[in-house]
Design an enzyme around this catalytic site. Structure first.
Site, PDB file in Angstrom:
ATOM      1  N   MET A  77       0.985  -1.119  -0.307  1.00  0.00           N
ATOM      2  CA  MET A  77       0.199  -0.269   0.095  1.00  0.00           C
ATOM      3  C   MET A  77       1.122   1.280   0.107  1.00  0.00           C
ATOM      4  O   MET A  77       1.793   0.916  -0.003  1.00  0.00           O
ATOM      5  CB  MET A  77      -0.928  -0.168   1.233  1.00  0.00           C
ATOM      6  CG  MET A  77      -1.736  -1.577   1.071  1.00  0.00           C
ATOM      7  SD  MET A  77      -3.141  -0.897   2.776  1.00  0.00           S
ATOM      8  CE  MET A  77      -4.482   0.268   2.217  1.00  0.00           C
ATOM      9  N   HIS A  78       0.463   2.117  -0.652  1.00  0.00           N
ATOM     10  CA  HIS A  78       0.813   3.291  -0.091  1.00  0.00           C
ATOM     11  C   HIS A  78       1.804   4.003  -1.129  1.00  0.00           C
ATOM     12  O   HIS A  78       2.396   5.605  -1.104  1.00  0.00           O
ATOM     13  CB  HIS A  78       1.107   4.287   1.106  1.00  0.00           C
ATOM     14  CG  HIS A  78       0.672   3.574   2.318  1.00  0.00           C
ATOM     15  ND1 HIS A  78      -0.427   3.684   2.389  1.00  0.00           N
ATOM     16  CD2 HIS A  78       0.720   2.477   3.448  1.00  0.00           C
ATOM     17  CE1 HIS A  78      -0.957   3.460   3.966  1.00  0.00           C
ATOM     18  NE2 HIS A  78       0.057   2.178   4.092  1.00  0.00           N
ATOM     19  N   ASP A 233      -2.567  -4.775   1.182  1.00  0.00           N
ATOM     20  CA  ASP A 233      -1.939  -6.538   1.173  1.00  0.00           C
ATOM     21  C   ASP A 233      -2.892  -6.659   2.172  1.00  0.00           C
ATOM     22  O   ASP A 233      -3.006  -8.251   2.257  1.00  0.00           O
ATOM     23  CB  ASP A 233      -0.803  -6.425   1.434  1.00  0.00           C
ATOM     24  CG  ASP A 233      -0.060  -5.052   1.503  1.00  0.00           C
ATOM     25  OD1 ASP A 233      -0.822  -4.612   2.650  1.00  0.00           O
ATOM     26  OD2 ASP A 233       1.159  -4.798   1.893  1.00  0.00           O
TER      27      ASP A 233
END
Length: 479
Positions: A77-78, A233
């Site tokens: 992520m991110h 995830d």
């Protein structure tokens, strides 16, 4: 058949399941991380595509993929993947553990509207502050940005030609109205963007497009293979392990650690540094506490003493009360509950009696207390824990599981051997998107054993946890 693609930090995994959700093939491809400066962590998006191609080629070489109907995506992520108007990548992707934007994140978080709309603190690793860092430090790049994609969604763009994200991953950008499950025009505008810079949104179990004909032909698949929205995830892993209903939770002991609890209501409390995100399924949310070093802390210690993690944990037999030696596992800062990118790890209370085994126990206990911190933070928002399942490489340590069960004073369930991670959850989401099935197919795994708390040691672990928290307060200004 259905495929799950899990784009991790150190590698990409492709998993093939049949209609009964039995794993029938898998393939992996490695990835590398670049750290050119302190606090930086980057990857080349071209490497993701190459890894996906290698893994899919491996699957296709092992068996026919002519029966595949759906593909699901899971991903780290991110990450900030910046594209120009021709969909060219403008710079390496700044990853989830890249903390260079800590000043930008602090400035954004000081404005109440960010927490009010997203339900979360603006953490340095989130996507929006990274865009502000680029705006402040790379004006030639920011002037050419036409699209911002998360890592797995750049992989989707290659697979389908569609710029699409989904709710669970988008919730980690600091641009999503997490309660409304939509981009916030107000927050986009605050970073100099608008909807035109963002992918469209679907739920994780919905179709986001179909596999490009060129790739379908390459891998021997039908022309109408559906690609699901997928999940970040941890949300995808939750689908894989069946944590999709309120009261169900899992603790993941991977490189980093996560305490994840599903919820059927949106109940944010940003002050606790709990992540309150959309789940990968409609009308479902989740909360998680994130601790940045779990097995990473154990592996660091193993290298320090010239051993390996399995040998060290194998030297510990029965659970014992924590000793004077404490370990704070903040090797790269900490998220829950501190939101502290500057704090660093430390041993305290070292004495003549502190041998290698005592050090190992202290490291395991330090991560255990990080789990307890996240548990307390989630519980303070009203999240309930009816069931806790342990996953990840660290869950192979019986000592660690007993420590966690005792520190939380609740049983920990261990699944039978098998793959219940992000790739399996992604494959389940691909099945949902292709068939119209719902959360009912995300069943809980068979449990091989239950690790109960050792009631005679719960008070000792509670006392040591209190010392652990006091030690952070005493040392945070010294890092």
């Amino acid at each position: 058949m259905y495929i799950g693609l899990d784009l991790g930090t150190s590698g990409l995994k492709a998993l093939l399941i049949d209609d009964d959700q039995k794993v029938i093939a898998e393939a992996t491809a490695p990835l590398t991380v670049s750290r050119p400066h302190p606090g930086w962590s980057e990857q080349s998006p071209a490497g993701w595509l190459a890894a996906a191609a290698d893994a899919m080629d491996g699957l296709a070489a092992s068996r026919s993929l002519a029966g595949v109907r759906g593909i699901g995506l899971s991903g780290q992520m991110h990450g900030a993947t910046l594209l120009d108007s021709a969909q060219n990548v403008l710079r390496p992707c700044m990853l989830w553990n890249d903390t260079r934007a800590h000043a930008e994140a602090a400035a954004m978080d000081a404005v109440p509207i960010w927490r009010e709309i997203t339900g979360n603190i603006v953490f340095p690793g989130f996507t929006a502050p990274k865009l502000m860092w680029v705006r402040n430090n790379e004006p030639d790049i920011i002037s050419r940005v036409a699209m911002v994609l998360l890592p797995k969604d750049y992989l989707r763009l290659w697979l389908t030609g569609e710029a699409v994200s989904e709710m669970s991953d988008a919730a980690g950008t600091s641009w999503l109205d997490t309660g409304a499950r939509d981009w916030s025009e107000t927050l986009l505008e605050a970073t100099g963007l608008d909807r035109g810079f963002m992918p469209s949104l679907v739920e994780g179990s919905q179709a986001s497009g179909t596999l490009r004909r060129e790739l379908a032909d390459r891998w021997g698949m039908p022309a109408d293979v559906v690609v699901a929205g997928g999940g970040g995830d941890n949300a995808a892993s939750a689908v894989g392990v069946g944590v999709v209903n309120a009261g169900d939770a899992f603790v993941s002991l991977g490189t980093s650690g996560v305490l994840f609890a599903a919820s059927d209501a949106y109940q944010p409390d940003p002050a606790t540094a709990v992540h309150t995100f959309c789940h990968a399924l409609p009308e479902t949310w989740h909360q998680m506490g994130v601790f940045l070093a779990a097995t990473d802390a154990l592996n660091w210690y193993a290298q320090l003493v010239g051993s390996d993690a399995a040998t060290l944990t194998g030297e510990l037999t029965g659970l014992r009360p924590p000793g004077r030696t404490l370990f704070l596992p903040y090797l790269g800062g900490e998220r829950t509950p501190h939101n502290d990118a500057r704090i660093r790890a430390s041993f305290t209370g070292l004495e003549h009696a502190t041998d290698r085994a005592a050090g190992t126990a202290a490291v395991l206990e330090g991560v255990t207390f990080a789990v307890r911190d996240s548990y307390d933070a989630l519980a303070s928002t009203g999240t309930r824990f009816d069931r806790l399942i342990a996953v990840g490489g660290g869950s192979r340590s019986e000592y660690w599981l007993r420590a966690i069960a005792t520190a939380l004073d609740m049983p920990v369930q261990v699944p039978v051997a098998g793959d219940f991670g992000g790739a399996f959850g992604a494959a389940r989401l691909g099945l949902m998107a292709a068939t119209g099935a719902g959360a009912e197919i995300a069943t809980l795994p068979e449990i091989s054993k239950v690790v109960d708390p050792e009631k005679g040691l719960t008070a000792a672990f509670a006392e040591a946890h209190a010392r652990y928290r006091d030690t952070y307060v005493a040392l945070k200004g010294l890092s």
